[in-house]
Design an enzyme around this catalytic site. Structure first.
Site, PDB file in Angstrom:
ATOM      1  N   HIS A 155      -5.002 -21.615  10.875  1.00  0.00           N
ATOM      2  CA  HIS A 155      -6.348 -22.070  10.501  1.00  0.00           C
ATOM      3  C   HIS A 155      -7.150 -20.966   9.828  1.00  0.00           C
ATOM      4  O   HIS A 155      -7.788 -21.200   8.786  1.00  0.00           O
ATOM      5  CB  HIS A 155      -7.104 -22.582  11.730  1.00  0.00           C
ATOM      6  CG  HIS A 155      -8.569 -22.773  11.453  1.00  0.00           C
ATOM      7  ND1 HIS A 155      -9.071 -23.902  10.846  1.00  0.00           N
ATOM      8  CD2 HIS A 155      -9.638 -21.948  11.666  1.00  0.00           C
ATOM      9  CE1 HIS A 155     -10.381 -23.776  10.699  1.00  0.00           C
ATOM     10  NE2 HIS A 155     -10.741 -22.606  11.185  1.00  0.00           N
ATOM     11  N   ASP A 215       0.850  -1.183   0.000  1.00  0.00           N
ATOM     12  CA  ASP A 215       0.000   0.000   0.000  1.00  0.00           C
ATOM     13  C   ASP A 215       0.891   1.239   0.000  1.00  0.00           C
ATOM     14  O   ASP A 215       2.114   1.145   0.107  1.00  0.00           O
ATOM     15  CB  ASP A 215      -0.956  -0.012   1.192  1.00  0.00           C
ATOM     16  CG  ASP A 215      -0.242  -0.063   2.525  1.00  0.00           C
ATOM     17  OD1 ASP A 215       0.957   0.239   2.573  1.00  0.00           O
ATOM     18  OD2 ASP A 215      -0.892  -0.405   3.523  1.00  0.00           O
ATOM     19  N   ASP A 228      -7.803  -7.738   0.847  1.00  0.00           N
ATOM     20  CA  ASP A 228      -6.851  -7.943   1.931  1.00  0.00           C
ATOM     21  C   ASP A 228      -7.501  -7.503   3.229  1.00  0.00           C
ATOM     22  O   ASP A 228      -8.413  -6.671   3.226  1.00  0.00           O
ATOM     23  CB  ASP A 228      -5.576  -7.120   1.713  1.00  0.00           C
ATOM     24  CG  ASP A 228      -5.758  -5.682   2.189  1.00  0.00           C
ATOM     25  OD1 ASP A 228      -5.262  -5.352   3.288  1.00  0.00           O
ATOM     26  OD2 ASP A 228      -6.431  -4.890   1.492  1.00  0.00           O
TER      27      ASP A 228
END
Length: 382
Positions: A340, A94, A271
């Site tokens: 996870h 960014d 994102d």
């Protein structure tokens, strides 16, 4: 010639969502894609090998933070961000704009750029559109962002209009500097559409940036506190003005429902820090909704986080063990939940791409929402 190329593969007949490939100097990305956030040249608690193992195709790093620490000059001397952090796949950076403008008490906006004080030590700093390009050139990312102003939510129409017009001027300055540097042959540059919740300003911003022919387009200033209904409306309206042959990136969005809804509205890239941030507090995303492994009810639960997940964490550990790790402040706990959660979102996007190929994304959405608990009155079960 652009450093990247978007290849359209198929449009879902049921929803209009699209699947494609984004070709970059460090590899090809299947889209739509979720990008894990590695703010300081690391996705917190994850090794690059683990990121590759779960199927991460591209990660995001932060220009502002890396400029301050360790310094973009040091990263340049190391051979660029890829070599510095040992990641051989694509990287998006960014521009630092969001971080600078979040320092509302410490900054002064001028036409030349922004004067502000470091959040680390209070030292005086200045960042301009050209400076943001130079920093990202040093970092060597595959995809760079233009330096923009991200207005707060809510904000008056007049303020946002002045803001988007400044953002367009800054985008042009940054693009000119980027082209003159010669880095455009190996680093792509996206423009960032702003405009708050105002239909006319989003249209104005998108049209002005599209006319500059950037390598891709980001939609900024969403998921900053507005209701999701407004975010989805703004997305639909904005997409009308963005070229179909360029990638589209919705910044800062990572809840499962928003990912699916964004894809349906034509987004290719996402994102968010959400999956890693909540994981460090013991909160996980599963096919049946949110599971907070810190809770006492899991003290004797010797089943996996998610019976339908085949990630390393779910194959090897139980909720009871994960709860134990968090209750004893063991680092392994947050590593396993982070693994996870990132796996869950990467796999979700794989399933979304498959649904687009099969022309049944709406059916997939309805089944997923039902299982995840998103069809109830309180849709906050990220």
């Amino acid at each position: 010639m652009s450093a990247i190329e978007y290849e359209h593969i198929k449009t879902c007949k049921q929803t209009g969502a699209r699947i494609g490939r984004l070709h970059t100097p460090h590899g090809t990305i299947d889209t739509p894609v979720f990008m894990p956030v590695g703010t300081l040249a690391t996705v917190k608690s994850m090794t690059p090998e683990e990121l590759a193992e779960i199927g991460s195709q591209i990660i995001l790093s932060n220009t502002y933070h890396l400029w301050l620490r360790p310094g973009s000059d040091i990263i340049r001397e190391a051979g660029g961000l890829h070599q510095f952090m040992n990641w051989d796949k694509p990287i998006l950076t960014d521009s630092g704009g969001f971080q600078v403008f979040s320092l509302s008490e410490r900054r002064k906006i001028e036409e030349t750029g922004v004067h502000f004080r470091s959040h680390l030590d209070g030292s005086k700093l200045f960042l301009s559109p050209e400076g943001a390009m130079d920093i990202q050139h040093h970092l060597g990312s595959d995809i760079m962002m233009s330096f923009d102003e991200c207005p707060p939510h809510p904000a008056e129409h007049g303020y946002v209009k002045d803001s988007i017009e400044r953002t367009s001027r800054w985008a042009e300055r940054g693009q000119n500097h980027h082209l003159k540097s010669g880095h455009d042959r190996k680093q792509a540059l996206f423009g960032i559409v702003q405009g708050g919740e105002y239909t006319d300003l989003r249209a104005q911003s998108a049209k002005e940036l599209a006319a500059m022919d950037f390598d891709g387009y980001s939609i900024g200033g969403l998921s900053v506190g507005e209701p999701k209904s407004i975010m989805y409306r703004v997305l639909e309206e904005t997409m009308t003005y963005l070229p179909e042959h360029k990638p589209r990136y919705l910044m800062g969005v990572g809840s499962p429902d928003a990912l699916i809804e964004g894809v349906i509205r034509g987004v290719d890239m996402f994102d968010c820090v959400l999956p890693t941030r909540i994981a460090r507090n013991g909160t996980t995303m599963t096919s049946k909704g949110r599971v907070v492994v810190r809770n006492k009810k899991f003290e004797r639960d010797f089943t996996p986080l998610d019976d339908s997940c085949d990630c390393y964490t779910c194959r090897n550990y139980t909720k009871a063990y994960l709860r134990h790790l968090f209750k004893t402040d063991e680092i392994l706990g947050l590593r396993l939940t982070t693994y996870h959660n990132l796996y869950f979102l990467v796999k979700l996007m794989e399933d979304v791409r498959t649904a687009i190929l099969n022309d049944n994304l709406m059916d997939f959405k309805e089944a997923f929402f039902e299982s995840y608990g998103l069809n109830v009155e309180n849709p906050k079960n990220f």
